[in-house]
Structure formats: C-alpha cells, structure tokens
Design a protein around this motif. Structure first.
Motif, PDB file in Angstrom:
ATOM      1  N   LEU A   5       0.825  -1.205   0.000  1.00  0.00           N
ATOM      2  CA  LEU A   5       0.000   0.000   0.000  1.00  0.00           C
ATOM      3  C   LEU A   5       0.855   1.250   0.000  1.00  0.00           C
ATOM      4  N   SER A   6       0.479   2.200  -0.851  1.00  0.00           N
ATOM      5  CA  SER A   6       1.022   3.555  -0.764  1.00  0.00           C
ATOM      6  C   SER A   6      -0.137   4.501  -0.482  1.00  0.00           C
ATOM      7  N   SER A  24      -3.082   8.529  13.623  1.00  0.00           N
ATOM      8  CA  SER A  24      -4.192   7.564  13.680  1.00  0.00           C
ATOM      9  C   SER A  24      -3.992   6.437  12.669  1.00  0.00           C
ATOM     10  N   MET A  25      -3.431   6.762  11.506  1.00  0.00           N
ATOM     11  CA  MET A  25      -3.152   5.741  10.494  1.00  0.00           C
ATOM     12  C   MET A  25      -2.152   4.717  11.030  1.00  0.00           C
ATOM     13  N   SER A  30      -2.533  -2.308  10.472  1.00  0.00           N
ATOM     14  CA  SER A  30      -1.759  -3.471  10.879  1.00  0.00           C
ATOM     15  C   SER A  30      -0.295  -3.316  10.485  1.00  0.00           C
ATOM     16  N   PRO A  31       0.631  -3.626  11.400  1.00  0.00           N
ATOM     17  CA  PRO A  31       2.061  -3.584  11.049  1.00  0.00           C
ATOM     18  C   PRO A  31       2.427  -4.634  10.008  1.00  0.00           C
ATOM     19  N   ALA A 105      -8.870   0.327   8.539  1.00  0.00           N
ATOM     20  CA  ALA A 105      -9.660   0.431   7.314  1.00  0.00           C
ATOM     21  C   ALA A 105      -8.906  -0.097   6.100  1.00  0.00           C
ATOM     22  N   PHE A 106      -7.607   0.174   6.027  1.00  0.00           N
ATOM     23  CA  PHE A 106      -6.839  -0.241   4.860  1.00  0.00           C
ATOM     24  C   PHE A 106      -6.845  -1.761   4.684  1.00  0.00           C
ATOM     25  N   SER A 107      -6.595  -2.497   5.745  1.00  0.00           N
ATOM     26  CA  SER A 107      -6.543  -3.955   5.633  1.00  0.00           C
ATOM     27  C   SER A 107      -7.887  -4.520   5.191  1.00  0.00           C
ATOM     28  N   LYS A 108      -8.974  -3.952   5.716  1.00  0.00           N
ATOM     29  CA  LYS A 108     -10.313  -4.424   5.357  1.00  0.00           C
ATOM     30  C   LYS A 108     -10.620  -4.145   3.890  1.00  0.00           C
ATOM     31  N   ILE A 109     -10.273  -2.948   3.424  1.00  0.00           N
ATOM     32  CA  ILE A 109     -10.528  -2.582   2.023  1.00  0.00           C
ATOM     33  C   ILE A 109      -9.702  -3.453   1.084  1.00  0.00           C
TER      34      ILE A 109
END
Length: 262
Positions: A5-6, A24-25, A30-31, A105-109
């Motif tokens: 991801l970028s 917050s990001m 997730s690491p 949110a990123f991992s879910k998307i």
C-alpha cells in the motif's frame, strides 16, 4: 522498495491535521501491511519556517513516511500526481489531511478488493466526528445539481437526496458514479494507467473526473466494511477565491465531458 500500500496526503499549511491523520493511520493500520505514505507539501511558501521544520522533524520519526516539497502550490490533483512515478505498490490511497482512522480500514478494504478483482477503486463508510454518514456518495455532476448546491440548498430536498444517493442501502456494497475524493483506495496499476488526476483541474471536481474515468474501465464501489472519520472543512462555501476555483473546475468538467443539465 515495493510495498502493498502507498498513500498520499497533499499539505497546505495544515500540519496539525496531517500529524493527527498519520498518527491515527499508524495506530490502527496493521504492522503486517507494508505501506509507504507520501506527504506532498504545496504550502511551504505560506507556512512559517519553524512550522515546516517542526513538521519535518515529526516526519523523520516515522519510518514509512516521506516528505516532498512541491516547490509551489500545484493544486490538489497535480499535487497527488507528483508521486505517480514513485509508486511501486499494489494499492494506492488518496487521503485528505482531515481524515482520521478509527479502525484498520486499509486492511479491510484491501482484503475485499483482493476478493473482487472487477473493483478498481473503493470509497468506504465515511463519517463525521459525531458518527453521522457524510454525503460523499453522489450521482454524476449536472449543472442543475451544482446550482442547487451553491444557490438554493434549502430547496429541492428530493433532488438533493437523489443526487447524494441517500436512498441507497448502505449496509451493502454498490457502485458509485462519483465518490468525493477525501478518501479513496485505487489499484495502483489502474491509477497509473489513467495517469492519475487530470492536471487541468487546479482544485475541486478533479475527483468527479477521476471517478468517471475509473467507472469507464472498471468500477468504483462503496464498501460498508471499513470506516474512516472525515472532519471536512468546506472551504469554497463563503470564500470568493475558492468559489471561483470551483466554478472554473465545473466549466472545464462540462467542457470535457459535455454539459449535463439535469
């Protein structure tokens, strides 16, 4: 270095908001999700040197954040396009400075997009600070809808509901003609294929243009399984200079795509 991801945030003398967004990001993402965050600074010339240096010091403490001085105010779309040649990711996020994360949110998307290969770009469940869903999901732009928005907002409530897709079932994914550009996740290859935003927009409506181009070759989908918070300061309302930019952008949009009156 290749990452999953970028993400890009365009700064304009709003460092405190961006610090909060990055914090917050980093807290909720997730690491195990390799990412690279780019900050493109359009506002160095109008920011105090001490604020710029303090912000750079904050950035230096973040292992996956890169600061880019744009040199001048490139505008929203061109600012985001600054990183196009640097991207070596599978997914790319367009993130406003006033976005806050409340979950991963990123991992879910990304997980959902991995399962839905026909989806080129996603807009999640975007809420305000009080938990109310924002009206960031819209039909394609028309002259009539933009006139209502700026000059007679209290009138035509049925039309406003239709334009802002308020009658949709937000418990399920659905295709979105125009998703407001405060938070979008796009496949990086698609973003590059489309050459990012149209540089002819300085500010405003470039997100509508990008969404239209994505929908021509793929799909922009609303995804209810991920949520972010958007503080959303509506800058062009009551500001004559920003309003002028908004009108100029709309004129270019309708010239490019043809005038759609209603």
């Amino acid at each position: 270095m290749s990452v999953k991801l970028s993400a890009c945030i365009v700064a304009y003398n709003n460092y405190e908001d961006i610090k909060a967004a990055i914090t917050s990001m980093e807290q909720f993402t997730s690491p195990e999700l390799p990412k690279r965050i780019y900050i493109v600074d359009n506002g160095v010339a109008i920011s105090s040197p001490s604020d710029v240096e303090e912000f750079k010091e904050f950035i230096e403490k973040c292992n996956d954040v890169e600061y880019i001085d744009a040199g001048s105010n490139l505008g929203f779309g061109k600012g985001h396009n600054t990183v196009l040649d640097r991207l070596d990711s599978e997914y790319h996020a367009i993130v406003n400075p006033d976005i806050l994360f409340c979950e991963d949110a990123f991992s879910k998307i990304i997980s959902w997009m991995n399962e839905n290969k026909d989806v080129g770009m996603v807009i999640p469940d975007i809420r305000d600070e009080y938990g109310k869903r924002q009206l960031v999901y819209r039909e394609e732009l028309t002259v009539f809808d933009m006139f209502i928005r700026f000059f007679c907002k209290g009138l035509f409530p049925g039309r406003i509901k239709k334009h802002t897709l308020q009658n949709k079932d937000y418990s399920k994914p659905f295709q979105v003609p125009f998703g407001q550009g405060s938070f979008l996740v796009v496949r990086t290859d698609l973003f590059k294929e489309l050459k990012g935003f149209d540089d002819n927009f300085f500010m405003y409506v470039e997100d509508a243009d990008l969404c239209k181009r994505v929908n021509q070759v793929s799909k922009l989908m609303y995804f209810p399984g991920a949520r972010v918070i958007h503080k959303w300061e509506k800058g062009s309302h009551g500001n004559k200079t920003l309003f002028k930019y908004h009108v100029q952008s709309m004129k270019y949009y309708f010239k490019k795509w043809g005038v759609k009156w209603s």
